[in-house]
Design an enzyme around this catalytic site. Structure first.
Site, mmCIF file in Angstrom:
data_model
loop_
_atom_site.group_PDB
_atom_site.id
_atom_site.type_symbol
_atom_site.label_atom_id
_atom_site.label_comp_id
_atom_site.label_asym_id
_atom_site.label_seq_id
_atom_site.Cartn_x
_atom_site.Cartn_y
_atom_site.Cartn_z
ATOM 1 C CE LYS A 1 0.985 1.513 8.301
ATOM 2 N NZ LYS A 1 0.030 2.305 7.622
ATOM 3 C CB SER B 1 0.456 3.440 4.457
ATOM 4 O OG SER B 1 0.954 2.434 4.491
ATOM 5 C CB SER C 1 -0.683 -0.144 1.397
ATOM 6 O OG SER C 1 0.021 0.212 2.066
ATOM 7 C CB SER D 1 -0.633 6.314 7.168
ATOM 8 O OG SER D 1 -0.122 5.056 7.640
#
Length: 294
Positions: free
Chosen positions: A157, A102, A100, A259
């Site tokens: 992250k 994010s 993704s 995100s």
């Protein structure tokens, strides 16, 4: 799918077959082959045959008698490869694919990355229990972890809060323990998927500098889910304030307004840590992305 568990099971099964063949079946094959070859040699000496043909026939007979059974060849034969892959990805590095956006602009969709499995200590595979302490995640690290609400899914992250930190995100400015993360506006980032430009900032966390994206069209308000430790956080239209509990970490994506991270689903427990991401080893759409990152 728990790939580590699958590799573990395959390692055990193939290892048992390999050991059984190595210390039992192989000896029986040697004994049977020796007996058959001795008999062949005795017959050959008493017969007037071409020596070259005898040698060729003897070699073919030996190969046939010493050949592993198919069930051994296709199980135990792969044991060295399977156990090597299992140990490598359990204790050294593990590959992941970025699914993704994010973490744009640090990481983009299609990046194939490597994760250091011993930066934060040695953990038992499958159980993920830390047995040797080798440091803890630091603010600014890019970390892979198991999603707290579904541990079968891996997320990536950036660490913005460690145990005991007070993380505040108000009007899209990040503050930790009362100190603003220094930011500097740089050229806007073009988002090809949305065909639009996003504000881009260079953010400094300790000695690390990385870039983050901000979409000014999105509101600062966060609508969180119910999560463990929710009482440590307060939310309003300007953002949120969270106190990170012991043994947990607060994670955010660099693509701040695109995100789903700790702002929405809560803290990441230490037991969910997979490792520290550090290198893009391939991106088939853009080879220039290969290299290390912060």
């Amino acid at each position: 799918m728990n790939f580590a568990l699958i590799l573990f099971v395959l390692s055990i099964v193939s290892g048992v077959v390999w050991a059984y063949d190595r210390w039992h079946l192989r000896g029986r094959r040697f004994a049977a082959a020796k007996s058959a070859l001795d008999e062949f040699d005795a017959r050959s000496r008493s017969a007037a045959v071409n020596p070259e043909a005898v040698t060729k026939e003897r070699s073919a007979l030996r190969d046939r008698l010493m050949r592993e059974p198919a069930w051994v060849e296709y199980t135990g034969g792969f044991f060295p490869v399977i156990i090597s892959v299992f140990l490598l990805r359990s204790f050294v590095v593990e590959p992941f694919r970025i699914p993704s956006g994010s973490m744009i602009p640090t990481l983009v969709v299609g990046d194939l990355i490597l994760v250091n499995k011993f930066s934060y200590g040695i953990r038992l595979p499958v159980l993920n229990t830390k047995v040797i302490d080798n440091g803890n995640p630091q603010r600014g690290d890019v970390m892979v972890f198991r999603y707290p609400k579904d541990p079968s899914v891996d997320y990536i992250k950036r660490v913005v809060g460690v145990p005991g930190d007070e993380v505040v995100y108000r009007d899209k400015r990040l503050t930790v323990n009362g100190v603003d993360y220094p930011t500097e506006r740089v050229d806007d980032y073009f988002d090809g998927d949305r065909v639009s430009y996003l504000q881009q900032y260079q953010e400094t966390v300790g000695s690390l500098t990385h870039r983050v994206l901000v979409d000014e069209r999105r509101p600062a308000e966060v609508n969180p889910e119910n999560f463990e430790g929710r009482e440590n956080c307060s939310y309003d239209v300007h953002g949120f304030r969270c106190k990170v509990p012991a043994g947990h970490y607060f994670m955010m994506g660099d693509n701040r307004d695109n995100s789903l991270d700790s702002r929405y689903w809560g803290f990441v427990p230490d037991a969910n840590i997979v490792g520290k991401a550090f290198f893009v080893w391939m991106n088939l759409s853009d080879l220039s992305r290969i290299g290390s990152f912060h």
